[in-house]
Enzyme design. Structure first.
Site, PDB file in Angstrom:
ATOM      1  N   LYS A   1     -54.369  -4.161  40.054  1.00 26.67           N
ATOM      2  CA  LYS A   1     -55.170  -5.254  40.593  1.00 26.67           C
ATOM      3  C   LYS A   1     -56.514  -4.685  41.006  1.00 26.67           C
ATOM      4  O   LYS A   1     -56.633  -3.493  41.264  1.00 26.67           O
ATOM      5  CB  LYS A   1     -54.475  -5.862  41.825  1.00 26.67           C
ATOM      6  CG  LYS A   1     -54.859  -7.293  42.091  1.00 26.67           C
ATOM      7  CD  LYS A   1     -54.098  -8.259  41.202  1.00 26.67           C
ATOM      8  CE  LYS A   1     -54.500  -9.692  41.471  1.00 26.67           C
ATOM      9  NZ  LYS A   1     -53.569 -10.645  40.820  1.00 26.67           N
TER      10      LYS A   1
HETATM   11  P1  NAD Z   1     -59.315 -19.850  42.649  1.00 28.14           P
HETATM   12  O1  NAD Z   1     -60.411 -19.016  43.173  1.00 28.14           O
HETATM   13  O2  NAD Z   1     -59.473 -20.571  41.356  1.00 28.14           O
HETATM   14  O3  NAD Z   1     -58.893 -20.937  43.748  1.00 28.14           O
HETATM   15  C1  NAD Z   1     -58.512 -20.571  45.041  1.00 28.14           C
HETATM   16  C2  NAD Z   1     -58.329 -21.842  45.866  1.00 28.14           C
HETATM   17  O4  NAD Z   1     -57.842 -21.487  47.173  1.00 28.14           O
HETATM   18  C3  NAD Z   1     -59.636 -22.615  46.089  1.00 28.14           C
HETATM   19  O5  NAD Z   1     -59.365 -23.994  46.076  1.00 28.14           O
HETATM   20  C4  NAD Z   1     -60.047 -22.171  47.494  1.00 28.14           C
HETATM   21  O6  NAD Z   1     -60.872 -23.132  48.132  1.00 28.14           O
HETATM   22  C5  NAD Z   1     -58.688 -22.052  48.150  1.00 28.14           C
HETATM   23  N1  NAD Z   1     -58.701 -21.181  49.319  1.00 28.14           N
HETATM   24  C6  NAD Z   1     -59.365 -20.008  49.461  1.00 28.14           C
HETATM   25  N2  NAD Z   1     -59.161 -19.527  50.697  1.00 28.14           N
HETATM   26  C7  NAD Z   1     -58.358 -20.400  51.320  1.00 28.14           C
HETATM   27  C8  NAD Z   1     -57.809 -20.468  52.622  1.00 28.14           C
HETATM   28  N3  NAD Z   1     -58.087 -19.545  53.542  1.00 28.14           N
HETATM   29  N4  NAD Z   1     -57.000 -21.510  52.913  1.00 28.14           N
HETATM   30  C9  NAD Z   1     -56.747 -22.473  51.994  1.00 28.14           C
HETATM   31  N5  NAD Z   1     -57.254 -22.470  50.755  1.00 28.14           N
HETATM   32  C10 NAD Z   1     -58.049 -21.452  50.427  1.00 28.14           C
HETATM   33  O7  NAD Z   1     -58.037 -18.884  42.600  1.00 28.14           O
HETATM   34  P2  NAD Z   1     -56.719 -19.025  41.715  1.00 28.14           P
HETATM   35  O8  NAD Z   1     -56.948 -18.272  40.462  1.00 28.14           O
HETATM   36  O9  NAD Z   1     -56.290 -20.436  41.675  1.00 28.14           O
HETATM   37  O10 NAD Z   1     -55.681 -18.169  42.566  1.00 28.14           O
HETATM   38  C11 NAD Z   1     -54.920 -18.733  43.627  1.00 28.14           C
HETATM   39  C12 NAD Z   1     -53.721 -17.869  43.904  1.00 28.14           C
HETATM   40  O11 NAD Z   1     -52.921 -17.781  42.715  1.00 28.14           O
HETATM   41  C13 NAD Z   1     -54.022 -16.425  44.295  1.00 28.14           C
HETATM   42  O12 NAD Z   1     -53.017 -15.976  45.196  1.00 28.14           O
HETATM   43  C14 NAD Z   1     -53.896 -15.678  42.996  1.00 28.14           C
HETATM   44  O13 NAD Z   1     -53.618 -14.307  43.177  1.00 28.14           O
HETATM   45  C15 NAD Z   1     -52.717 -16.412  42.393  1.00 28.14           C
HETATM   46  N6  NAD Z   1     -52.604 -16.272  40.932  1.00 28.14           N
HETATM   47  C16 NAD Z   1     -53.616 -16.644  40.102  1.00 28.14           C
HETATM   48  C17 NAD Z   1     -53.443 -16.534  38.726  1.00 28.14           C
HETATM   49  C18 NAD Z   1     -54.498 -16.977  37.754  1.00 28.14           C
HETATM   50  O14 NAD Z   1     -54.196 -16.994  36.543  1.00 28.14           O
HETATM   51  N7  NAD Z   1     -55.678 -17.384  38.167  1.00 28.14           N
HETATM   52  C19 NAD Z   1     -52.245 -16.004  38.209  1.00 28.14           C
HETATM   53  C20 NAD Z   1     -51.229 -15.640  39.084  1.00 28.14           C
HETATM   54  C21 NAD Z   1     -51.415 -15.789  40.443  1.00 28.14           C
END
Ligand code: NAD
Length: 419
Positions: A108
């Site tokens: 990561k």
């Molecule tokens: P992103 O940046 O697209 O979206 C993140 C969202 O979380 C946004 O809506 C943001 O406003 C919100 N957010 C940020 N801080 C926050 C807080 N303190 N309280 C509430 N909401 C908050 O990110 P993403 O890619 O959707 O990732 C979200 C989660 O999913 C992360 O834990 C990431 O590691 C995990 N994840 C993502 C992927 C991927 O393919 N993008 C794959 C596996 C896991």
């Protein structure tokens, strides 16, 4: 008032590994090997801002384990990024890739920055410089980054271009999650949320519930949260609450997800939309009256201090590490089913793997093919975890860890210890 200390995600990740070490008869050296990363890289690098000033940034790449194949894992841009957060996320990637049988290890990365404060050219400068710093330790057969919180397909395109410029030719398999126009895969953008929605549908079936009767709350409305909410609504569920970092909404009759998606696209947030729903905070959302709660934002949101107020009967960890070990124990005692992150959000890395395979072959598949393979991989991993959990009469997380960690230690033992 006693304020709960913010749990360290690296400590949580190590505790989760240690919880299965005895059952897997792991030798002490193996526990030691896997409870810390193989390699860690930190860079402090300058970026020229639009006003001509130069600002310094700190970034990390942590490579946890590569016994099963090249390191794989996303890069996060957030002010919360720390070395320990990246270490935890890297370790979870190792178990996740093994659980869905991808030929990858876990890694990561992250940069300590709020991307919303940067202009597009500043974001590009930062991304290109960071990737140039990573160049000695990554590569299509070595370590393959992808998007995570705060990064997206455009950032991946800049990464790919930067690496390609220093190599004198286009190297598309060096990152995944790219736009389709530069070697990305059909279906990658929606893959994580789609994987979550496959699992929700399957879990509901096994619990004898109809998807049309489910009331679902989703925290986080970025890539993972918004796609999850939309697909579950399309499947017939009522999405009663969603939120982003600025807060959210509740409507017992179900929210209008496409309208909120359009707002997020246009303004970068769903805040202040005239949609006639009750505003709620992120903390309220976790305690709202619903059937399935889907944290899809950040880690450490379900804590010892609020786990006893969760009203959902199921928690699906679409985010990485949303539940601390103490909260997990409380949810378990209360009979709440938790689908662990390493299973729930594995759809993203699964389609990243398909993107890498397509790039290496220069042969691209239609979205239908990608989704079909994704569904099969997710449901087969779910089935294995479900069966083992039933056999042991224990939680899904322990079953998922037993399977994932076992595969990693099998690879380490089979390869042996290089002199
Ligand atoms: P992103 O940046 O697209 O979206 C993140 C969202 O979380 C946004 O809506 C943001 O406003 C919100 N957010 C940020 N801080 C926050 C807080 N303190 N309280 C509430 N909401 C908050 O990110 P993403 O890619 O959707 O990732 C979200 C989660 O999913 C992360 O834990 C990431 O590691 C995990 N994840 C993502 C992927 C991927 O393919 N993008 C794959 C596996 C896991």
């Amino acid at each position: 008032m006693v304020v709960e200390a913010e749990p360290n995600p690296y400590e949580s990740a190590r505790a989760q590994l240690e919880s299965v070490a005895d059952e897997l008869a792991m030798e002490p050296w193996l526990v030691d090997r896997l409870s810390q990363p193989e390699r860690e890289f930190t860079t402090n690098f300058p970026v020229e801002m639009d006003d001509g000033n130069v600002r310094m940034f700190k970034g990390y790449r942590v490579q946890h384990n590569n016994a099963r194949g090249p390191f794989k894992g996303g890069i996060r841009y957030s002010l919360q990024v720390s070395r320990d957060e990246v270490r935890a996320l890297a370790m979870w990637m190792t178990w996740k890739c093994a659980l869905v049988k991808l030929p990858y290890g876990g890694a990561k990365g992250g940069v300590n920055v709020d991307p919303r404060e940067l202009s597009s050219s500043e974001l590009e400068n930062l991304s290109r410089r960071f990737f140039a710093e990573l160049e000695p330790i990554i590569g299509p057969e070595v370590d393959i980054p992808a998007p995570d919180m705060g990064t997206n397909a455009q950032v991946m395109a800049w990464y790919m271009d930067t690496y390609s410029m220093t190599h004198g030719h286009t190297v598309s398999p060096v990152v995944t999650g790219k736009p389709v126009s530069v070697g990305g895969s059909e279906g990658r953008y929606a893959a994580t949320g789609r994987g979550v929605s496959y699992l929700v549908n399957e879990l509901a079936k096994r619990r004898g519930e109809s998807i049309a009767d489910l009331r679902i709350a989703v925290q986080g409305f970025g890539n993972v949260g918004s796609v999850t909410a939309r697909l579950l609504q399309e499947a017939g569920a009522k999405v009663v609450a969603v939120s982003d970092v600025q807060g959210g909404y509740y409507d017992g009759n179900g929210l209008d997800i496409p309208t909120l998606e359009a707002a997020a696209d246009e303004y970068g947030t769903i805040a202040d939309q005239p949609i006639g729903a009750d505003p709620i905070s992120n903390a309220d959302l976790l305690e709202i009256d619903c059937d399935y709660l889907i944290p899809a934002a950040i880690e450490n949101v379900l804590l010892e201090s609020n786990a006893d107020r969760v009203r959902a009967s199921v928690v699906i960890e679409a985010a990485n590490g949303p539940t601390t070990p103490a909260a997990d124990a409380i949810l378990r005692d209360r009979g709440i089913t938790v689908v662990p992150d390493i299973l729930a959000n594995a759809g993203g890395v699964t389609v990243s793997y398909m993107e890498w395979v397509q790039d290496l072959q220069s042969f691209f598949w239609e979205e239908e093919e990608v989704n079909r393979r994704l569904r099969r991989i997710m449901l087969s991993a779910f089935d294995e975890v479900w069966e083992l959990a039933a056999q042991r009469d224990g939680p899904l997380r322990d079953a998922a860890y037993l399977i994932g960690v076992q595969r990693v230690i099998d690879a380490i033992r089979t390869r042996g210890v290089f002199p």
